[in-house]
Design an enzyme around this catalytic site. Structure first.
Site, short mmCIF file in Angstrom:
data_model
loop_
_atom_site.label_atom_id
_atom_site.label_comp_id
_atom_site.label_asym_id
_atom_site.label_seq_id
_atom_site.Cartn_x
_atom_site.Cartn_y
_atom_site.Cartn_z
N SER A 132 0.88 -1.22 -0.62
CA SER A 132 0.21 0.05 0.18
C SER A 132 0.60 0.94 0.08
O SER A 132 1.82 1.46 0.58
CB SER A 132 -1.07 0.28 1.03
OG SER A 132 -1.61 1.38 1.77
N TYR A 145 -1.92 -1.24 11.22
CA TYR A 145 -1.68 -1.19 10.09
C TYR A 145 -0.69 -1.19 9.21
O TYR A 145 0.39 -1.75 8.29
CB TYR A 145 -2.84 -0.66 9.18
CG TYR A 145 -2.94 -0.92 7.76
CD1 TYR A 145 -3.46 -2.49 7.21
CD2 TYR A 145 -2.99 0.20 6.89
CE1 TYR A 145 -3.45 -1.83 5.59
CE2 TYR A 145 -2.60 0.02 5.76
CZ TYR A 145 -3.09 -0.91 5.16
OH TYR A 145 -3.05 -1.19 3.26
#
Length: 277
Positions: A132, A145
């Protein structure tokens, strides 16, 4: 010769779109996810459906063994499965932090361990790790995360050098804002863990930002990422990283050239603008 690909997290979003794009590129695709019932349309389209739970080592072993037994080879492993656990570091239980790492890092690593012998034996293969832009930048209330995505970035760099002598390519794909179920899951966890704590005001503002981002014109459909993954899988000499979709290149450019505090300020302004506060 039929090329074989394994795509994790294939029950929806980027994983499902990638499975379809690889099938269209004449790959025999093994689509894997916990929710097998949600992959019925992929099965009807020609995908081989596998049950896979990245928190269960037995499940991982069975999935890879099935491919090894049926095909004897694996040309592409697309590590897409994962989720975003949000909430302040103070509020999120360590058990949840461990689960976040179990799914996003340790499950991914175990799958690679088990797939590498096939790739080494054939002296070829592509390992595509979906991280990401969150593996290069930061935001409040996303510590667990982002920690996992930073970890996969580093893991991928080391792995790339280790397996290059065997003709195996390791690629990192860094999506930006993509229209999937990810945002809803992140919002739910964020409010569950921090919605009624000292971080509540931040949590509700950040949840509103995540909700607004789902309808933003900046958000890309998962097919954008699927096309990038397919291009990387088919390349004889792929790039080591692909930033794709949803403002990814812009955000990573800013992160590269701004100081930490300047980037903090940019993120706060984006949050307030999208949250309407």
């Amino acid at each position: 010769m039929t090329h074989v690909a394994l795509v994790t997290g294939a029950s929806s979003g980027i994983g499902e779109a990638t499975a379809r794009h690889l099938m269209a590129a004449d790959y025999k695709v093994y689509a894997a996810a916990r929710r097998v019932d949600r992959m019925e349309s992929l099965a009807q389209a020609g995908a081989q459906v596998l049950s896979l739970d990245l928190t269960d080592d037995g499940s991982i072993q069975r999935a890879v063994a099935a491919i090894a037994q049926r095909e004897g080879r694996l040309d592409a492993l697309v590590n897409n499965a994962g989720y975003g656990s949000y909430g302040s570091l103070e509020d999120v239980p360590l058990d949840e932090g461990r689960r976040q790492f179990e799914v996003n890092v340790f499950g991914l690593a175990r799958l690679i361990q088990l797939c590498l012998p096939m790739m080494r034996a054939q002296r070829s293969g592509h390992i595509i790790n979906i991280t990401s832009i969150g593996g290069k930048m930061h935001e409040p209330l996303g510590s667990w995360y982002h920690a996992t995505k930073f970890a996969v970035e580093g893991l991928s760099d080391c792995l790339r050098m280790e397996v290059a002598p065997f003709g195996i390519h390791v690629v990192v794909v860094e999506p930006g804002a993509i229209r999937t179920e990810w945002s809803g899951i992140a919002q739910e966890g964020l409010l569950r863990y921090s919605g009624d704590t000292a971080y509540g005001e931040q949590a509700h503002r950040h949840a509103r930002m995540l909700a607004q981002s789902e309808t933003s014109s900046m958000v890309s459909p998962p097919e954008v990422v699927a096309r990038t993954i397919t291009r990387a899988v088919k390349a004889s000499r792929p790039r080591t990283r692909y930033a794709t979709g949803g403002g990814a290149k812009t955000i990573l450019f800013l992160r590269r050239w701004l100081s930490d505090r300047a980037f903090d300020g940019i993120m706060r302004r984006i949050e307030k603008s999208l949250a309407g506060s």
